[in-house]
Design a protein around this motif. Structure first.
Motif: not given
Length: 551
Positions: A231-234, A257-259, A266-270
């Motif tokens: 999810i956090t991958h560029p 885990e995301i945090d 997280l600076q993308k839509p989830l």
């Protein structure tokens, strides 16, 4: 110039056959001539000196086995006359992390066209993810895929349906079994894809898995760590997550885990949806469709911009290896690794069961004592867990490996480790930790190529270099997997899945360094959006490791 044989390291006491050698073939290396006493297939090894039972066998300058029976000069090494053996290692020995970096002036000003993310990382692709927190949601993931892929313009699989229709017609025409088996069917169709509705989004990836509940709680935690890595991958613009609600892998666990991987948030839509709260399937699917579509509208705003090569993170992988992998494809990728490290980039060497026998070299290359000790601890724990269930690293080579010349795990490992080049080991990561250090990172994963590739991408690899001697179609949902053949015969036999051929090294047409430079040039193009074979075939393998024994 093409040779009949090769000696990889001055201390080796075996030669590698570069082509089939009939009985009685004289071969010469460094002024020493031996004559084959039996047929030596290409990729296999012949004894340079007579070996008595118990004598060590050295390749790549390390112990890769011991003779189990007498082997005469010019004799073939087999599983019948040789057994796996490795030297012990000492993580406290004085290290030598000094490193003569390669010349990289020609690459210093090169850039790739990537997707710049708010956290400073740069992606080589721009995907939207749709993933389940638990296997109970796999069917709903498939329902969403059926609803979205075709109309958004992302369907790309070849259709073999006309071949089935042709067989049905033959049956109705009264053809026999023999006639049907002898029929040449028409080629599969490449359907004309619809134009992409969102041209800046490379695709929507729908992942499924068998985890999230059952097993042990640590399995759920590890899965959430892996999913958070994706999810956090560029290479990912945003994600839709489906949760049932009652499973071990709770939304709060995923969020933690995301945090951990996004300390600034997280600076993308989830979008996270819980079925037991929403109620009906229609409520879940309709909400997921709306949110995913809205997310794609946002993702489409991203465009490729220039980025330095230091922003690349490359995973190093092998699968379907053969007796040429360690002398062509793997060292060529190792040169790429060294070039990228010298440029300030990151590389990931994984597959710990395939580092068996080269532990001392990696310990010696570790940047500090803590790094060396962590690598040693993870290797020993992994090896002990395999033994505890009646297995061991020695059982890693597959029938295909053995058939094509890799007859012990130590022999396979010594060649596999060459993908990591010669730079210092900057960090050692346990699965599924995130790469944060530039340079060479060691990641604890199985030798299973799909599990390992899945893990490398979860740890941050934006491109994967995958060497193979036997041929494998492996790909990944979000990172391009560059397939590199170790031999020219494979590149010619399976051109639809091979991107690059380093059999040129075996054929005497190219040096390791030249092949490595060619690979890096291709990586820059792939990182800028050029499609690899696995992407064209929509090969999106995703297998999370449950931390059990997997060799």
């Amino acid at each position: 110039m093409k040779h009949l044989v090769a000696k990889i390291h001055p201390d080796d006491n075996v030669l590698v056959a570069l082509q089939d050698l009939p009985v009685g073939t004289p071969v010469t290396w460094d002024g020493t001539t031996v004559t084959t006493t039996e047929r030596i297939p290409a990729k296999h090894k012949l004894a340079l000196h007579a070996l008595a039972p118990g004598d060590p066998v050295h390749m790549y300058g390390v112990l890769v086995g011991k003779a189990a029976a007498a082997i005469g000069v010019g004799g073939l090494l087999t599983t019948a006359n040789m057994r796996h053996a490795t030297d012990s290692y000492d993580e406290h020995r004085q290290r030598r992390p000094e490193w003569p970096a390669p010349e990289v002036s020609q690459w210093q000003t090169r850039t790739f066209q990537g997707f710049h993310r708010p956290d400073g990382r740069v992606g080589t692709a721009n995907y939207w993810l749709v993933i389940p927190l638990v296997f109970c949601e796999n069917r709903n993931i498939q329902v969403l895929e059926e609803a979205l892929v075709n109309d958004l313009g992302y369907a790309r699989r070849r259709s073999y349906q006309p071949q089935t229709q042709e067989l049905i017609a033959l049956l109705r025409a009264g053809k026999t079994v023999e006639e049907i088996l002898a029929t040449d069917l028409q080629s599969a169709e490449n359907g004309q894809p619809r134009p992409r509705l969102f041209p800046n989004v490379d695709g929507v990836r729908f992942l499924t898995h068998e985890g999230g509940c059952g097993g042990i709680r640590q399995d759920a935690q590890t899965l959430c760590g892996l999913l958070a890595g994706y999810i956090t991958h560029p290479n990912v613009a945003g994600a839709t997550v489906l949760s049932l609600g009652c499973q071990n892998a709770q939304v709060s666990m995923l969020q933690a885990e995301i945090d951990r991987r996004s300390p600034g948030g997280l600076q993308k839509p989830l979008y996270i949806l819980e079925q037991q709260k929403l109620g009906t399937e229609e409520a879940l699917i309709s909400t997921a469709l709306r949110q995913t579509f809205a997310g794609l509208m946002l993702a489409n705003q991203a465009t490729r911009q220039p980025a330095p090569l230091s922003k690349l993170c490359i995973g190093l992988e092998c699968g379907g290896s053969d007796g040429f992998s360690g002398i062509s494809a793997n060292p060529a990728v190792g040169h790429v690794s060294d070039l990228l490290v010298a440029l300030g980039g990151s590389v990931i060497l994984a597959e710990f069961p395939e580092l068996c026998g080269v532990e001392q070299e990696l310990v010696d290359r570790s940047v500090d004592a803590a790094t060396a000790e962590r690598f040693s601890a993870l290797m020993k724990a992994y090896a002990d867990s395999a033994v505890a269930v009646g297995s061991g690293f020695d059982m890693n080579p597959s029938p295909g490996n053995i058939r094509d010349g890799l007859i012990t795990d130590a022999m396979k490992s010594a060649g596999a480790a060459r993908k990591g080049g010669s730079s210092p080991v900057m960090a050692v990561l346990d699965y599924p930790e995130l790469v944060t250090q530039p340079g060479l990172n060691l990641l604890c994963t199985p030798g299973n190529d799909v599990e390992s590739t899945t893990a490398e991408v979860g740890s941050g690899a934006t491109v994967v270099l995958f060497t193979t001697g036997l041929g494998t179609p492996t790909g990944n949902p979000i990172a391009p997997v560059v397939k590199i053949s170790s031999n020219t015969a494979l590149a010619r036999r399976m051109p639809d899945i091979i991107d690059l051929n380093t059999g040129t090294v075996i054929d005497g047409e190219e040096t390791i360094e030249q092949a490595g430079a060619r690979i890096l040039d291709y990586v820059v193009r792939v990182a800028s959006g050029e499609e690899v074979a696995a992407v064209r075939h929509d090969q999106t393998d995703f297998i999370p490791w449950k931390r059990g024994v997997s060799l």
